[in-house]
Write a protein that holds these residues in place. Structure first.
Motif, PDB file in Angstrom:
ATOM      1  N   ASP A  69       0.821  -1.309   0.044  1.00 11.69           N
ATOM      2  CA  ASP A  69      -0.023   0.073  -0.065  1.00 11.69           C
ATOM      3  C   ASP A  69       0.727   1.259  -0.059  1.00 11.69           C
ATOM      4  OD1 ASP A  69      -2.457  -1.677  -0.190  1.00 11.69           O
ATOM      5  OD2 ASP A  69      -2.336  -1.512   2.250  1.00 11.69           O
ATOM      6  N   THR A  70       2.293   0.889   0.312  1.00 10.94           N
ATOM      7  CA  THR A  70       3.143   2.358   0.157  1.00 10.94           C
ATOM      8  C   THR A  70       3.600   2.398  -0.967  1.00 10.94           C
ATOM      9  OG1 THR A  70       3.619   1.970   2.650  1.00 10.94           O
ATOM     10  CG2 THR A  70       4.890   3.423   1.622  1.00 10.94           C
ATOM     11  N   ARG A  71       3.780   3.737  -1.613  1.00 13.23           N
ATOM     12  CA  ARG A  71       4.241   4.179  -2.636  1.00 13.23           C
ATOM     13  C   ARG A  71       5.137   5.116  -2.640  1.00 13.23           C
ATOM     14  NH1 ARG A  71       1.866   6.597  -8.150  1.00 13.23           N
ATOM     15  NH2 ARG A  71       3.630   6.364  -9.265  1.00 13.23           N
ATOM     16  N   TRP A  72       6.531   4.772  -2.920  1.00 13.63           N
ATOM     17  CA  TRP A  72       7.645   5.519  -2.518  1.00 13.63           C
ATOM     18  C   TRP A  72       7.902   6.597  -3.739  1.00 13.63           C
ATOM     19  CZ3 TRP A  72       9.717   6.202   2.149  1.00 13.63           C
ATOM     20  CH2 TRP A  72       9.493   4.997   2.799  1.00 13.63           C
ATOM     21  N   PHE A  94      19.053  11.651   4.380  1.00 14.65           N
ATOM     22  CA  PHE A  94      18.052  11.732   3.207  1.00 14.65           C
ATOM     23  C   PHE A  94      16.675  12.126   3.583  1.00 14.65           C
ATOM     24  CE2 PHE A  94      17.674   7.210   4.492  1.00 14.65           C
ATOM     25  CZ  PHE A  94      16.269   6.981   4.236  1.00 14.65           C
ATOM     26  N   ARG A  95      16.027  12.295   2.683  1.00 16.43           N
ATOM     27  CA  ARG A  95      14.409  12.498   2.852  1.00 16.43           C
ATOM     28  C   ARG A  95      13.787  11.849   1.663  1.00 16.43           C
ATOM     29  NH1 ARG A  95      15.792  18.113   3.564  1.00 16.43           N
ATOM     30  NH2 ARG A  95      15.802  18.497   5.725  1.00 16.43           N
ATOM     31  N   ALA A  96      12.851  10.869   2.005  1.00 16.82           N
ATOM     32  CA  ALA A  96      12.084  10.146   1.017  1.00 16.82           C
ATOM     33  C   ALA A  96      10.614  10.347   1.253  1.00 16.82           C
ATOM     34  CB  ALA A  96      12.349   8.567   1.306  1.00 16.82           C
ATOM     35  N   LYS A  97       9.974  10.846   0.389  1.00 15.12           N
ATOM     36  CA  LYS A  97       8.461  11.186   0.489  1.00 15.12           C
ATOM     37  C   LYS A  97       7.653   9.613  -0.085  1.00 15.12           C
ATOM     38  CE  LYS A  97       4.728  13.950  -0.491  1.00 15.12           C
ATOM     39  NZ  LYS A  97       3.908  14.443   0.337  1.00 15.12           N
ATOM     40  N   TYR A  98       6.729   9.624   0.732  1.00 21.79           N
ATOM     41  CA  TYR A  98       5.981   8.268   0.323  1.00 21.79           C
ATOM     42  C   TYR A  98       4.336   8.467   0.529  1.00 21.79           C
ATOM     43  CZ  TYR A  98       5.371   7.981   5.277  1.00 21.79           C
ATOM     44  OH  TYR A  98       5.083   8.369   6.879  1.00 21.79           O
ATOM     45  N   ARG A  99       3.634   7.808  -0.109  1.00 25.35           N
ATOM     46  CA  ARG A  99       2.022   7.992   0.079  1.00 25.35           C
ATOM     47  C   ARG A  99       1.694   6.240   0.420  1.00 25.35           C
ATOM     48  NH1 ARG A  99      -0.049   9.399  -5.382  1.00 25.35           N
ATOM     49  NH2 ARG A  99      -0.282   7.256  -5.663  1.00 25.35           N
ATOM     50  N   VAL A 100       0.461   6.411   1.407  1.00 30.55           N
ATOM     51  CA  VAL A 100      -0.001   5.263   1.488  1.00 30.55           C
ATOM     52  C   VAL A 100      -1.506   5.212   1.074  1.00 30.55           C
ATOM     53  CG1 VAL A 100      -0.839   3.679   3.421  1.00 30.55           C
ATOM     54  CG2 VAL A 100       1.341   5.099   3.663  1.00 30.55           C
ATOM     55  N   ASP A 101      -1.704   4.178   0.129  1.00 32.79           N
ATOM     56  CA  ASP A 101      -2.985   4.160  -0.360  1.00 32.79           C
ATOM     57  C   ASP A 101      -3.537   2.927   0.374  1.00 32.79           C
ATOM     58  OD1 ASP A 101      -3.063   6.346  -2.069  1.00 32.79           O
ATOM     59  OD2 ASP A 101      -1.800   5.199  -3.667  1.00 32.79           O
ATOM     60  N   GLU A 104      -8.002   1.948   4.387  1.00 33.70           N
ATOM     61  CA  GLU A 104      -8.721   2.910   5.312  1.00 33.70           C
ATOM     62  C   GLU A 104      -8.594   4.322   5.082  1.00 33.70           C
ATOM     63  OE1 GLU A 104      -5.103   1.375   6.787  1.00 33.70           O
ATOM     64  OE2 GLU A 104      -6.875   0.077   6.330  1.00 33.70           O
ATOM     65  N   GLY A 105      -7.963   4.702   4.053  1.00 33.43           N
ATOM     66  CA  GLY A 105      -7.761   5.992   3.344  1.00 33.43           C
ATOM     67  C   GLY A 105      -6.372   6.385   2.810  1.00 33.43           C
ATOM     68  N   ARG A 106      -6.109   7.456   2.508  1.00 29.28           N
ATOM     69  CA  ARG A 106      -4.788   7.726   1.750  1.00 29.28           C
ATOM     70  C   ARG A 106      -4.029   8.795   2.896  1.00 29.28           C
ATOM     71  NH1 ARG A 106      -4.392  10.384  -3.961  1.00 29.28           N
ATOM     72  NH2 ARG A 106      -4.360   7.893  -4.681  1.00 29.28           N
ATOM     73  N   SER A 107      -2.984   8.618   2.728  1.00 29.42           N
ATOM     74  CA  SER A 107      -1.873   9.640   3.646  1.00 29.42           C
ATOM     75  C   SER A 107      -0.676   9.625   3.146  1.00 29.42           C
ATOM     76  CB  SER A 107      -1.874   8.999   5.177  1.00 29.42           C
ATOM     77  OG  SER A 107      -1.163   7.568   5.236  1.00 29.42           O
ATOM     78  N   SER A 108       0.116  10.339   3.620  1.00 28.80           N
ATOM     79  CA  SER A 108       1.442  10.560   2.871  1.00 28.80           C
ATOM     80  C   SER A 108       2.316  10.955   4.172  1.00 28.80           C
ATOM     81  CB  SER A 108       1.425  11.572   1.816  1.00 28.80           C
ATOM     82  OG  SER A 108       1.146  12.760   2.183  1.00 28.80           O
ATOM     83  N   GLY A 109       3.734  11.093   3.969  1.00 33.82           N
ATOM     84  CA  GLY A 109       4.779  11.323   4.670  1.00 33.82           C
ATOM     85  C   GLY A 109       6.173  11.449   4.048  1.00 33.82           C
TER      86      GLY A 109
END
Length: 131
Positions: A69-72, A94-101, A104-109
């Protein structure tokens, strides 16, 4: 992953020119930063075997699962210390941005980490990281 597609690590090169050869075992990362980039790409393309191979043998977990469910999305190298072709250890922040689909819903961090690397038998490996 298509070798002609842009590499997920953000180098601007194709996957076949950048991280693909490291993932397949055809080449080894020449620097700690390149290993960090290839590990990010391994998360992005779903290659847990490469993550385990590139982990220090004294710190490597028995297995690793990549959350489907995690997309980097992107990687930013903040700084490096040592880690060149002539060094035996190195640090990559480093900083790595991700999105979780998730169902229960979408989030990012953003994962912000300072990672340490070492050479074992001439190969760069990930030792550990501090978030």
């Amino acid at each position: 992953m298509d070798p002609d597609a842009r590499c997920p690590c953000g180098s601007g090169l194709s996957y076949g020119e950048c991280c693909g050869p490291f993932h397949s075992g055809a080449a080894s990362a020449p620097t700690a930063e390149r290993l960090m980039r290839s590990r990010f790409s391994a998360f992005a393309v779903g290659d847990p075997a490469y993550l385990l191979r590139s982990w220090h043998p004294d710190a490597r977990p028995a297995s690793i699962e990549i959350d489907p469910d995690t997309r980097w999305l992107w990687l930013e190298i903040v700084r490096t210390e040592r880690g060149s072709e002539r060094d035996s250890d190195g640090v990559v922040e480093f900083r790595a941005k991700y999105r979780v689909d998730a169902p229960e819903g979408r989030s990012s961090g953003v994962q912000h980490e300072v990672s340490t690397f070492a050479r074992v038998a001439g190969e760069w490996v990930y030792v550990d990281g501090e978030a």
